[in-house]
Design a protein around this motif. Sequence first.
Motif, short mmCIF file in Angstrom:
data_model
loop_
_atom_site.label_atom_id
_atom_site.label_comp_id
_atom_site.label_asym_id
_atom_site.label_seq_id
_atom_site.Cartn_x
_atom_site.Cartn_y
_atom_site.Cartn_z
N TYR A 137 -7.69 -2.73 1.46
CA TYR A 137 -7.10 -3.69 0.53
C TYR A 137 -7.57 -3.57 -1.33
O TYR A 137 -7.71 -2.56 -0.84
CB TYR A 137 -7.93 -5.14 1.06
N GLY A 138 -5.99 -3.49 -1.59
CA GLY A 138 -6.01 -3.38 -2.94
C GLY A 138 -5.14 -2.25 -3.26
O GLY A 138 -3.40 -2.80 -2.17
N LEU A 139 -5.16 -1.70 -3.85
CA LEU A 139 -3.21 -1.12 -4.24
C LEU A 139 -2.98 0.51 -2.75
O LEU A 139 -2.36 0.76 -2.99
CB LEU A 139 -3.64 0.74 -5.48
N PHE A 140 -4.30 0.21 -2.57
CA PHE A 140 -3.61 1.56 -1.12
C PHE A 140 -3.18 -0.03 0.23
O PHE A 140 -3.36 -1.32 -0.13
CB PHE A 140 -5.02 1.78 -0.18
N THR A 141 -2.43 0.83 0.50
CA THR A 141 -1.27 -0.46 1.19
C THR A 141 -1.56 -0.77 2.81
O THR A 141 -1.13 -1.80 3.23
CB THR A 141 0.55 0.85 1.75
N GLY A 142 -2.50 0.50 3.00
CA GLY A 142 -3.56 0.13 4.36
C GLY A 142 -3.62 -1.02 4.78
O GLY A 142 -3.60 -1.75 5.69
N GLY A 143 -4.20 -1.97 3.80
CA GLY A 143 -4.82 -3.30 4.00
C GLY A 143 -4.17 -4.48 4.06
O GLY A 143 -4.53 -4.66 5.08
N LEU A 144 -3.34 -4.72 2.70
CA LEU A 144 -2.25 -5.67 2.83
C LEU A 144 -1.33 -5.12 4.06
O LEU A 144 -0.84 -6.53 4.93
CB LEU A 144 -1.94 -6.30 1.82
N GLY A 145 -0.50 -3.61 4.44
CA GLY A 145 0.33 -3.72 5.53
C GLY A 145 -0.79 -4.54 6.70
O GLY A 145 0.56 -5.37 7.92
N ALA A 146 -1.75 -4.36 7.35
CA ALA A 146 -1.93 -4.26 8.65
C ALA A 146 -1.93 -5.96 8.53
O ALA A 146 -2.09 -6.58 9.80
CB ALA A 146 -3.58 -4.25 8.92
N HIS A 147 -2.83 -6.44 7.55
CA HIS A 147 -2.70 -7.62 7.52
C HIS A 147 -1.66 -8.98 7.50
O HIS A 147 -1.44 -9.71 7.98
CB HIS A 147 -3.76 -8.42 6.29
N TYR A 148 -0.48 -7.92 6.48
CA TYR A 148 0.55 -9.30 7.13
C TYR A 148 1.21 -9.19 8.09
O TYR A 148 1.27 -10.28 9.18
CB TYR A 148 1.53 -8.70 6.00
N GLY A 149 1.30 -8.13 9.17
CA GLY A 149 1.80 -7.77 10.10
C GLY A 149 1.43 -8.76 11.35
O GLY A 149 1.72 -9.21 12.10
N ALA A 150 -0.57 -8.50 10.94
CA ALA A 150 -0.97 -9.12 12.26
C ALA A 150 -1.12 -10.83 11.77
O ALA A 150 -0.68 -11.16 12.63
CB ALA A 150 -2.52 -8.83 11.97
N GLU A 151 -0.99 -11.50 10.73
CA GLU A 151 -1.36 -12.47 10.79
C GLU A 151 0.58 -13.28 10.64
O GLU A 151 0.28 -14.52 11.89
CB GLU A 151 -1.11 -12.77 9.09
#
Length: 434
Positions: A137-151
């Motif tokens: 999570y953070g500046l890298f897009t992987g964490g938040l991207g997957a997070h929003y999609g899953a929610e």
Amino acid sequence: MKEYWNPWIERMPVSELEKIQEKKLIDLVNYVYRHSDFYKKRFDEAGVKPGDIKSLEDLQKLPFTYKRDLRDTYPTGMFCVPNEQLVRFHVSSGTTGKPTVVGYTQNDIDVWTTSLARAMTSIGVGRGDIVQVGYGYGLFTGGLGAHYGAEEVGATVLPVSSGNTERQIELMQDLGSTVIACTPSYFLFMNEVANTTGISIKGETQLRVGIFGAEPWTEEMRRRIEEFTGIKAYDIYGTSELSGPLFTECMYQDGIHIWADQFLIEVIDPVTGEQLSDGERGELVITTLAKEALPLIRYRIGDITVINRGECKCGRTHPRIMRVLGRVDDMLIIRGINVFPGQIESVLMKIPQVGEHFMIVVDRINELDVMKVQIEMTDEAFSDKVNDIMALESKVSSSLKHVLNIAVKVELVEKGSLPRSMGKAKRVIDNRNL
Ligand SMILES: [Zn+2]
């Protein structure tokens, strides 16, 4: 469980999708010309006016954009909206040179989230799932991207981020994670750590789906992951410049669907820039049709792939890109021969005695390129007998030579001695300073 997130769009006849693409492309070209000094200058230099773009065929008249353009205009020189319209920045570290900055309007975040919601639905992830996000999570897009999609699809998110491997496994067991999203190399490391503490991911967790990406990986690696851990492993694709992770394979694991109402894809010859026919292998070029803050026109993403516009068994009409062989940047030229780390991984993973972690070391000795591949033995195959070790080294070496057409020195190293990665795996050490 939903079969499609948006059945109307996902199953739309190709001719109708193309009409949407055409309209969006024409609007986009006008939009960037008016809102971005960068694009106006780039179009003017290429002698193209927005009015010249009247159909999808005219796409080829437009100049390419490159990662270096994002660096050259650092931080926000390519943006098409003023800062007050942005809701978020992400910044890619960039292994070389300046980082690249991506900005998002609220609409950009929504489009990104929708893309992932469609993708996750296509692999059967939704309400009732617990999605453990092991991307950073953070500046890298992987964490938040997957997070929003899953929610968005109604799943429950467990935002562990990367690292803390023992804790990842403990939470996976205690909370009953059914889905893991991380790099494939990190998941293999997680599996290794679980095994050393006597936990079987296959038998003692609820995990059933893996969403793996952010680094190239092969079909052979997929088979190993599925066999070891009992999950279905899916490839996810995207890059920070396009928003982040965006697309996955569907249940049929036969190519990654690229949502045609949001993105326009082509494959080109990386050297001449000529558009190639569907089915020909080349460099993927993507035009974003729905981004506001940082639209990209004919962006040279650098991945080598093949486009498949054939009908998919899942019923989705959107084109697929077949498994990415690697990035143009990752290609090694060894004595004039092109070698992708993925080719080496394919060979290694077919040999049961070879473990999942490996390192490619390239040197130049007496003006000649020398490639060495370091491997570890699996626990099952472990032997410390010199004869066994030499036999394995020579087996791997001849298999590599057969596929790559060059001599490769193979060195068996002690189990656990090659670096493990919690993010993108580093597979190559090139000492040639080219
Ligand atoms: Zn499909």
